[in-house]
Design a protein around this motif. Sequence first.
Motif, PDB file in Angstrom:
ATOM      1  N   ASP A 184     -10.636   2.303   5.165  1.00  0.00           N
ATOM      2  CA  ASP A 184     -10.916   2.042   3.755  1.00  0.00           C
ATOM      3  C   ASP A 184      -9.665   1.601   3.006  1.00  0.00           C
ATOM      4  O   ASP A 184      -9.692   0.647   2.236  1.00  0.00           O
ATOM      5  CB  ASP A 184     -11.510   3.282   3.082  1.00  0.00           C
ATOM      6  CG  ASP A 184     -12.874   3.644   3.653  1.00  0.00           C
ATOM      7  OD1 ASP A 184     -13.652   2.718   3.958  1.00  0.00           O
ATOM      8  OD2 ASP A 184     -13.141   4.848   3.806  1.00  0.00           O
ATOM      9  N   ASP A 185      -8.570   2.310   3.223  1.00  0.00           N
ATOM     10  CA  ASP A 185      -7.330   2.000   2.515  1.00  0.00           C
ATOM     11  C   ASP A 185      -6.644   0.745   3.040  1.00  0.00           C
ATOM     12  O   ASP A 185      -5.977   0.052   2.290  1.00  0.00           O
ATOM     13  CB  ASP A 185      -6.351   3.169   2.609  1.00  0.00           C
ATOM     14  CG  ASP A 185      -6.759   4.343   1.743  1.00  0.00           C
ATOM     15  OD1 ASP A 185      -7.588   4.151   0.839  1.00  0.00           O
ATOM     16  OD2 ASP A 185      -6.247   5.446   1.975  1.00  0.00           O
ATOM     17  N   ASP A 245      -6.122   3.543   8.196  1.00  0.00           N
ATOM     18  CA  ASP A 245      -7.337   3.997   7.529  1.00  0.00           C
ATOM     19  C   ASP A 245      -8.223   2.797   7.216  1.00  0.00           C
ATOM     20  O   ASP A 245      -7.773   1.838   6.571  1.00  0.00           O
ATOM     21  CB  ASP A 245      -6.972   4.726   6.235  1.00  0.00           C
ATOM     22  CG  ASP A 245      -8.185   5.262   5.526  1.00  0.00           C
ATOM     23  OD1 ASP A 245      -8.886   4.456   4.880  1.00  0.00           O
ATOM     24  OD2 ASP A 245      -8.442   6.472   5.628  1.00  0.00           O
ATOM     25  N   HIS A 277       0.833  -1.206   0.000  1.00  0.00           N
ATOM     26  CA  HIS A 277       0.000   0.000   0.000  1.00  0.00           C
ATOM     27  C   HIS A 277       0.869   1.258   0.000  1.00  0.00           C
ATOM     28  O   HIS A 277       0.632   2.181  -0.777  1.00  0.00           O
ATOM     29  CB  HIS A 277      -0.917  -0.025   1.225  1.00  0.00           C
ATOM     30  CG  HIS A 277      -1.724   1.208   1.395  1.00  0.00           C
ATOM     31  ND1 HIS A 277      -2.800   1.504   0.579  1.00  0.00           N
ATOM     32  CD2 HIS A 277      -1.616   2.236   2.280  1.00  0.00           C
ATOM     33  CE1 HIS A 277      -3.315   2.668   0.957  1.00  0.00           C
ATOM     34  NE2 HIS A 277      -2.619   3.119   1.985  1.00  0.00           N
TER      35      HIS A 277
END
Length: 130
Positions: free
Chosen positions: A98-99, A96, A49
Amino acid sequence: MLHQRGWRRAFTLAEMIDKWAWLVVTVENGYDDMVDEYTNDLYSRNWLHEAWVLLPGHAIVTWTPQIKEFDNSFRASTVFDDGQVLAQFHQISSFDPDDMWWWRRYPRLLVGDLGRDLRSAGAADHAPRP
């Protein structure tokens, strides 16, 4: 650059994709190591990520389909609980939701030390999806 940001060493993209792939397959088949090892292994996805924004366009185009395939397999072999179970063992509040969605899921197949630990934190057994 990620090594300079605190990662213990400089990994290659291929190394971390392989590590994520290994974790996905292991979760599908039953991850039986300790919860600390499991959370450590999840960091391979964190690395990917963080690396994604640093990669040249051709690397993103080349590797995105494979990463998406592994991500989809991980989702299919895990249960969403918004991180309630893993948060009892590892600080995930700064991630986070969502991430970094992989921190908010636990394996469907609960076996070995990990299964015992996660059950003690409220995880329920779920039949693996076909």
